[in-house]
Motif scaffolding. Structure first.
Motif, short mmCIF file in Angstrom:
data_model
loop_
_atom_site.label_atom_id
_atom_site.label_comp_id
_atom_site.label_asym_id
_atom_site.label_seq_id
_atom_site.Cartn_x
_atom_site.Cartn_y
_atom_site.Cartn_z
N GLY A 130 16.60 0.78 7.90
CA GLY A 130 15.81 1.89 8.75
C GLY A 130 14.46 2.52 7.91
N TRP A 131 14.49 2.04 6.44
CA TRP A 131 13.25 2.74 5.86
C TRP A 131 13.14 1.77 4.57
CZ3 TRP A 131 14.88 3.45 0.70
CH2 TRP A 131 16.38 3.46 0.43
N ARG A 132 11.78 1.88 4.31
CA ARG A 132 11.36 0.85 3.16
C ARG A 132 10.53 1.79 2.15
NH1 ARG A 132 9.86 -4.72 6.35
NH2 ARG A 132 11.79 -4.96 7.24
N THR A 133 10.50 1.43 0.75
CA THR A 133 9.72 2.23 -0.10
C THR A 133 8.97 1.42 -0.97
OG1 THR A 133 11.39 4.13 -0.02
CG2 THR A 133 10.09 4.29 -1.91
N VAL A 134 7.84 1.85 -1.27
CA VAL A 134 6.93 1.15 -2.39
C VAL A 134 6.20 2.31 -3.13
CG1 VAL A 134 6.52 -0.87 -1.00
CG2 VAL A 134 4.80 0.84 -0.80
N VAL A 135 5.83 1.87 -4.39
CA VAL A 135 4.71 2.66 -5.11
C VAL A 135 3.25 2.11 -4.93
CG1 VAL A 135 4.43 3.37 -7.28
CG2 VAL A 135 6.82 3.08 -6.59
N THR A 136 2.60 3.13 -4.85
CA THR A 136 1.04 2.52 -4.79
C THR A 136 0.41 2.10 -6.03
OG1 THR A 136 0.37 4.79 -5.45
CG2 THR A 136 0.64 4.51 -2.97
N ASP A 137 -0.36 1.41 -5.98
CA ASP A 137 -1.33 0.53 -7.19
C ASP A 137 -2.21 1.58 -7.85
OD1 ASP A 137 -3.32 0.09 -5.79
OD2 ASP A 137 -3.13 -1.94 -5.36
N HIS A 138 -2.81 1.26 -8.66
CA HIS A 138 -3.95 1.87 -9.39
C HIS A 138 -5.02 2.74 -8.57
CE1 HIS A 138 -6.17 -2.07 -9.30
NE2 HIS A 138 -6.97 -1.40 -9.47
N SER A 139 -5.07 1.76 -7.56
CA SER A 139 -6.07 2.16 -6.34
C SER A 139 -5.64 2.93 -5.27
CB SER A 139 -6.85 0.85 -5.68
OG SER A 139 -6.01 0.18 -4.98
N GLY A 140 -4.33 3.25 -5.31
CA GLY A 140 -3.89 4.25 -4.35
C GLY A 140 -3.25 3.38 -3.05
N SER A 141 -3.39 2.09 -3.28
CA SER A 141 -3.15 1.27 -2.07
C SER A 141 -1.65 0.94 -2.10
CB SER A 141 -3.80 -0.11 -2.13
OG SER A 141 -5.21 0.17 -2.07
N TRP A 183 -6.15 11.98 -3.26
CA TRP A 183 -5.87 13.30 -3.62
C TRP A 183 -6.65 14.01 -2.80
CZ3 TRP A 183 -1.79 13.97 -6.32
CH2 TRP A 183 -1.55 13.24 -7.37
N PRO A 184 -6.59 15.40 -2.57
CA PRO A 184 -7.59 16.23 -1.90
C PRO A 184 -9.20 16.04 -1.75
CG PRO A 184 -5.99 17.52 -2.35
CD PRO A 184 -5.64 16.25 -3.13
N ASP A 185 -9.54 15.55 -3.40
CA ASP A 185 -10.87 15.51 -3.49
C ASP A 185 -11.19 14.21 -3.15
OD1 ASP A 185 -9.79 13.78 -5.45
OD2 ASP A 185 -10.67 15.05 -7.29
N GLY A 186 -10.54 13.25 -2.64
CA GLY A 186 -10.86 11.95 -2.11
C GLY A 186 -10.56 10.85 -2.99
N THR A 187 -10.09 11.06 -4.37
CA THR A 187 -10.03 10.14 -5.33
C THR A 187 -8.57 9.37 -4.87
OG1 THR A 187 -9.14 11.61 -6.93
CG2 THR A 187 -11.34 11.11 -7.17
N PRO A 188 -8.32 8.19 -5.49
CA PRO A 188 -7.33 7.65 -5.32
C PRO A 188 -5.94 8.16 -5.91
CG PRO A 188 -9.07 5.99 -5.72
CD PRO A 188 -9.39 7.37 -6.03
N ALA A 189 -4.85 8.14 -5.34
CA ALA A 189 -3.63 8.69 -5.97
C ALA A 189 -2.67 7.50 -6.50
CB ALA A 189 -3.01 9.74 -4.96
N ALA A 190 -2.63 7.25 -7.47
CA ALA A 190 -2.05 6.16 -8.10
C ALA A 190 -0.42 6.61 -8.25
CB ALA A 190 -2.48 5.38 -9.19
N GLU A 191 0.41 5.51 -8.30
CA GLU A 191 1.90 5.76 -8.72
C GLU A 191 2.55 6.73 -7.63
OE1 GLU A 191 2.38 6.17 -12.85
OE2 GLU A 191 1.18 4.20 -13.14
N VAL A 192 2.34 6.85 -6.52
CA VAL A 192 2.70 7.71 -5.35
C VAL A 192 3.93 6.98 -4.73
CG1 VAL A 192 2.23 8.94 -3.60
CG2 VAL A 192 0.77 8.97 -5.31
N VAL A 193 5.07 7.38 -4.35
CA VAL A 193 6.23 6.76 -3.84
C VAL A 193 5.85 6.95 -2.20
CG1 VAL A 193 8.80 6.82 -3.28
CG2 VAL A 193 7.77 7.27 -5.56
N VAL A 194 5.79 5.87 -1.75
CA VAL A 194 5.39 5.93 -0.10
C VAL A 194 6.72 5.33 0.60
CG1 VAL A 194 3.93 5.23 1.63
CG2 VAL A 194 3.23 5.67 -0.46
N THR A 195 7.06 6.01 1.65
CA THR A 195 8.22 5.56 2.47
C THR A 195 7.96 5.44 3.85
OG1 THR A 195 9.77 6.72 0.99
CG2 THR A 195 10.62 6.04 3.02
#
Length: 110
Positions: free
Chosen positions: A45-56, A22-34
């Motif tokens: 040509g594309w792959r998608t995952v969802v971030t874990d609780h630490s935003g990883s 997030w803009p304040d530097g805290t982890p953003a969990a459950e975000v769709v990353v492509t």
């Protein structure tokens, strides 16, 4: 035709890894990353995952030294939040992708 077992070596490939914040530097969990391949090397040509609780997030099994575009998107407080990294390299550094509110702030009507 071989009469015995065939040796097969599969290389693990490179990976793109990172964290969404997030803009304040805290982890953003459950975000769709492509991850998208702009050069047409990957199939699909594309792959998608969802971030874990630490935003990883992690995209393994990629060709080395290939550039990718990485998008992140989520909903928060009724707004769309997103981020983008245009030149992610497989086997490169760990990405830090900040998601920001992309919805416009509208003024009062006249």
């Amino acid at each position: 035709i071989p009469d015995g077992p065939v040796q097969l070596t599969v290389l693990p490939g490179a990976e793109v890894t990172g964290r969404t914040l997030w803009p304040d530097g805290t982890p953003a969990a459950e975000v769709v990353v492509t991850l998208r391949d702009t050069n047409g090397v990957l199939r699909p040509g594309w792959r998608t995952v969802v971030t874990d609780h630490s935003g990883s997030f992690r995209f393994p099994g990629l060709p080395e030294d290939t550039l990718f575009v990485v998008f992140a998107s989520t909903q928060r407080d009724g707004h769309t939040w997103s981020g983008r990294f245009d030149r992610a390299r497989a086997a490169g550094e760990v990405l830090e992708l900040t998601v920001r509110d992309e919805d416009p702030v509208l003024g009062t009507g006249r």
